[in-house]
Design a protein around this motif. Structure first.
Motif, PDB file in Angstrom:
ATOM      1  N   ARG A  18       6.257   3.223   2.147  1.00 30.42           N
ATOM      2  CA  ARG A  18       5.463   1.429   1.891  1.00 30.42           C
ATOM      3  C   ARG A  18       5.843   1.217   3.472  1.00 30.42           C
ATOM      4  N   SER A  19       6.416   1.206   4.660  1.00 33.21           N
ATOM      5  CA  SER A  19       5.685   0.503   6.142  1.00 33.21           C
ATOM      6  C   SER A  19       4.745   1.125   5.924  1.00 33.21           C
ATOM      7  N   ASP A  20       4.039   2.567   5.366  1.00 33.73           N
ATOM      8  CA  ASP A  20       2.020   2.532   5.628  1.00 33.73           C
ATOM      9  C   ASP A  20       1.299   1.216   4.848  1.00 33.73           C
ATOM     10  N   ILE A  21       1.995   0.882   3.727  1.00 29.96           N
ATOM     11  CA  ILE A  21       0.850   0.027   3.071  1.00 29.96           C
ATOM     12  C   ILE A  21       0.743  -0.990   3.739  1.00 29.96           C
ATOM     13  N   PHE A 322       5.122 -12.208   4.698  1.00 27.99           N
ATOM     14  CA  PHE A 322       5.733 -11.713   5.382  1.00 27.99           C
ATOM     15  C   PHE A 322       6.166 -10.633   4.518  1.00 27.99           C
ATOM     16  N   TYR A 323       5.799  -9.621   4.737  1.00 32.04           N
ATOM     17  CA  TYR A 323       5.873  -8.207   3.616  1.00 32.04           C
ATOM     18  C   TYR A 323       6.597  -6.833   4.964  1.00 32.04           C
ATOM     19  N   GLN A 324       7.393  -6.429   4.419  1.00 29.77           N
ATOM     20  CA  GLN A 324       8.129  -5.080   5.117  1.00 29.77           C
ATOM     21  C   GLN A 324       7.857  -5.554   7.283  1.00 29.77           C
ATOM     22  N   GLY A 325       8.381  -6.637   7.453  1.00 30.65           N
ATOM     23  CA  GLY A 325       8.434  -6.503   8.703  1.00 30.65           C
ATOM     24  C   GLY A 325       7.097  -7.566   9.331  1.00 30.65           C
ATOM     25  N   ASP A 326       6.152  -7.685   8.594  1.00 28.56           N
ATOM     26  CA  ASP A 326       4.796  -8.009   8.819  1.00 28.56           C
ATOM     27  C   ASP A 326       3.806  -9.027   8.029  1.00 28.56           C
ATOM     28  N   MET A 363      -2.599  -2.486  -3.991  1.00 27.31           N
ATOM     29  CA  MET A 363      -2.048  -1.957  -3.513  1.00 27.31           C
ATOM     30  C   MET A 363      -0.351  -2.419  -2.578  1.00 27.31           C
ATOM     31  N   LEU A 364      -0.228  -3.246  -2.664  1.00 26.14           N
ATOM     32  CA  LEU A 364       1.182  -3.677  -1.899  1.00 26.14           C
ATOM     33  C   LEU A 364       1.549  -4.048  -3.710  1.00 26.14           C
ATOM     34  N   PHE A 366       1.925  -2.464  -6.482  1.00 29.56           N
ATOM     35  CA  PHE A 366       2.243  -0.595  -7.194  1.00 29.56           C
ATOM     36  C   PHE A 366       2.620   0.249  -5.950  1.00 29.56           C
ATOM     37  N   GLN A 367       2.127  -0.193  -4.687  1.00 31.75           N
ATOM     38  CA  GLN A 367       2.612   0.775  -3.396  1.00 31.75           C
ATOM     39  C   GLN A 367       1.134   1.719  -3.310  1.00 31.75           C
ATOM     40  N   ILE A 368       0.436   1.642  -3.612  1.00 29.33           N
ATOM     41  CA  ILE A 368      -0.721   2.529  -3.675  1.00 29.33           C
ATOM     42  C   ILE A 368      -1.303   2.238  -1.966  1.00 29.33           C
ATOM     43  N   PRO A 369      -1.300   3.933  -2.102  1.00 26.41           N
ATOM     44  CA  PRO A 369      -1.500   4.382  -0.575  1.00 26.41           C
ATOM     45  C   PRO A 369      -2.808   4.343  -0.490  1.00 26.41           C
ATOM     46  N   ASP A 370      -3.402   4.449  -0.807  1.00 24.91           N
ATOM     47  CA  ASP A 370      -5.036   4.880  -0.879  1.00 24.91           C
ATOM     48  C   ASP A 370      -6.347   4.095  -1.730  1.00 24.91           C
ATOM     49  N   ILE A 371      -6.730   3.607  -0.964  1.00 22.73           N
ATOM     50  CA  ILE A 371      -8.307   2.580  -1.790  1.00 22.73           C
ATOM     51  C   ILE A 371      -8.770   3.290  -3.150  1.00 22.73           C
ATOM     52  N   ARG A 372      -9.107   4.751  -3.001  1.00 28.29           N
ATOM     53  CA  ARG A 372      -9.983   5.851  -3.600  1.00 28.29           C
ATOM     54  C   ARG A 372      -9.268   5.905  -5.087  1.00 28.29           C
ATOM     55  N   LEU A 373      -8.099   5.876  -4.595  1.00 28.28           N
ATOM     56  CA  LEU A 373      -7.472   6.290  -6.031  1.00 28.28           C
ATOM     57  C   LEU A 373      -7.518   5.468  -7.102  1.00 28.28           C
ATOM     58  N   PHE A 374      -8.410   4.320  -6.994  1.00 30.88           N
ATOM     59  CA  PHE A 374      -8.325   2.151  -7.971  1.00 30.88           C
ATOM     60  C   PHE A 374      -9.718   3.472  -8.772  1.00 30.88           C
ATOM     61  N   TRP A 375     -10.562   4.087  -7.815  1.00 33.45           N
ATOM     62  CA  TRP A 375     -11.909   4.800  -8.969  1.00 33.45           C
ATOM     63  C   TRP A 375     -11.392   6.165  -9.395  1.00 33.45           C
TER      64      TRP A 375
END
Ligand code: PHE
Length: 507
Positions: A18-21, A322-326, A363-364, A366-375
């Motif tokens: 999550r924080s990576d996202i 302000f989301y997940q500390g940033d 991405m936020l 659904f917590q989707i970690p990689d934009i390639r996934l949308f395709w």
């Protein structure tokens, strides 16, 4: 760069947690792929036209969504990008991009707001830039950044390209546009050459409000909007003569303040809706994992307004959450330049506009970690969102499928000797190297099997003055483990493409 490259594309996550996202969402970049690849892309590339491996083709004409366009030397659209013009993820039932669109539409209801979701991605340079007061030398116009079909025709880089025509249509009230937009960019987990934006606008007509008192009418409309309990930081005045000017020749301070206030509340409500849903979905998932019942988070959402610049609004802002500390930048907006309304033949209208990138928000959400996934056409991805569009309460965070190993390969080369960038040219600034051209070669040669591309070394030879660069290409499929042989094959194709298309000399 704020204005064109800003907001709506540059903010994406970096890895699977999550924080990576949230972190990714702070970066910039983009991708593509070779449709014939036996790779991630191949799983969903039935509509892809075949590209010669890693080599640019320059057809005399191209067909996009059933219409033919003549190309000229400005043409720089790869077949992989062309093949995506028919996907329209924002209209694909239960796709996370479409769900995000629906959530935003729910905050701007008809009849005040009309929805336009079918505009063609091919627009004129006039529509994309000139009609929006972009200066002739604006960097967003460069071929290194924008996909041109020919000198006068391009794949829209933002949904604002349709503002002028909707203003010309003249109806007061508001509109929302959702559409696919195209930008040449870097390759990483938060950037893709095609993404989706939503544009919104609200206009009032000074000839149609009681007593011609625009400010009063707008404040009245503001009073009718719902309230929210977010903490909003808005340290700046509604306008500032140097940093964020009022359009003095067209608007009174009261009018501009009224439009700004209506704009800000409307967008705060939108962000509140999005992030409340994201939090609720996350709470459900956590509760399900722990076997408890979901608890709605109690701490209020924090947002802040930051002054910004766009050629077609003044004053202008970005909204950060302000989301997940940033602090995350989520949208750009402002009071529409009056020139737009004047050119559109409706000088008595005044209003606001905003633009937001849907993938970033999805991405936020659904917590989707990689934009390639949308395709992806992979059921493991798509099935997770079934039924959500019609029942948003069913929203849950995406559960990533297993992470496959990465394999990076470096490529080092000398730039073409004839340019200043290559060390052989004369005049200062005659640099003809642009990293986005390399990104495009990588996309065409290896498609969605590349997670990111980074410049890891660069130097100028002290004697010859030639410039050397080393890029690291990180190969990783989202759906399976790549074999050494196929990674090598893709890398060979990248190297060949660099030589043939960009004229570099491999070291
Ligand atoms: N079109 C702008 C972008 O893509 C966003 C924007 C839209 C800003 C409308 C102001 C008003 O960055």
């Amino acid at each position: 760069m704020v204005g064109l490259r800003g907001i709506v594309s540059t903010l994406w996550p970096r890895a699977g947690n999550r924080s990576d996202i949230a972190l990714l969402i702070k970066r910039g970049g983009r991708i593509s792929r070779l449709p014939v690849q036996p790779c991630w892309r191949a799983a969903y590339s039935s509509d892809a036209t075949s590209a010669r491996q890693g080599v640019a083709t320059s057809p005399k004409e191209v067909e996009i969504n059933g219409k033919k366009y003549a190309t000229d030397p400005w043409f720089n659209v790869s077949s992989t990008v062309l093949s995506l013009t028919s996907r329209k993820l924002h209209l694909q039932k239960d796709h996370p991009v479409a769900i995000t669109r629906k959530i935003i539409e729910s905050v701007f209801p008809p009849p005040t707001y009309k929805y336009y979701n079918e505009f063609d991605p091919v627009v004129s340079t006039y529509e994309n830039f000139d009609s929006l007061c972009f200066p002739p030398d604006h960097p967003g116009r460069a071929r290194s950044d924008t996909y041109y079909i020919n000198k006068d025709t391009l794949l829209r880089t933002h949904t604002s390209a349709h503002e002028a025509e909707l203003f010309r249509a003249g109806a007061s009230g508001g509109y929302l546009i959702s559409a696919d937009v195209y930008r040449r960019d870097e390759v990483d987990r938060s950037h893709y050459p095609v993404f989706h934006q939503m544009e919104g606008a609200r206009v009032w007509d000074r000839n149609k409000v009681p007593n011609g008192d625009l400010a009063a009418a707008i404040f009245q409309d503001l009073d009718r909007l719902p309230k929210h309990n977010m903490t909003v930081e808005d340290p700046n005045p509604p306008f500032h003569p140097d940093r964020n000017p009022l359009q003095v020749e067209h608007h009174t301070p009261e009018e501009a303040a009224a439009v700004a206030a209506h704009l800000k509340r409307s967008l705060e409500l939108m962000v509140n809706e999005i992030f409340s849903r994201a939090k609720a979905a996350a709470a459900f998932a956590t509760a399900a994992n722990n076997g408890t019942s979901p608890v709605e988070p109690t701490e209020p959402l924090r947002v802040r307004w930051v002054e910004a610049y766009f050629p077609f609004t003044s004053p202008s802002w970005e909204l950060e959450v302000f989301y997940q500390g940033d602090w995350l930048e989520v949208l750009g907006c402002g009071v529409s330049k009056q020139e737009l309304h004047i050119i559109a033949g409706v000088p008595s209208q005044i209003g606001w506009a905003f633009g937001i990138g849907l993938e970033r928000i999805a991405m936020l959400l659904f917590q989707i970690p990689d934009i390639r996934l949308f395709w992806s056409r992979d059921e493991r991805f798509l099935s997770q969102f079934r039924g959500v569009e019609d029942n948003l309460a069913r929203m849950r965070p995406f559960v990533p499928f297993s992470k496959h190993p990465a394999c990076y390969k470096d490529v080092s080369f000398w730039l073409k000797g004839t340019s200043a960038a290559g060390g052989g040219g004369s005049g200062k600034g005659a640099v003809d190297w642009h990293g986005n051209d390399l990104m495009e070669v990588v996309r065409d040669a290896a498609g969605d099997c590349v997670e990111d591309v980074r410049l890891v070394d660069e130097f100028v030879h002290p004697k010859t003055g030639r410039r050397s660069m080393c890029y690291r290409i990180n190969y990783r499929s989202l759906e399976r483990t790549l074999t050494n042989a196929e990674t090598n094959e893709m890398h060979d194709r990248v190297v060949r493409g660099l030589v043939e298309r960009l004229g570099v000399e491999i070291r």
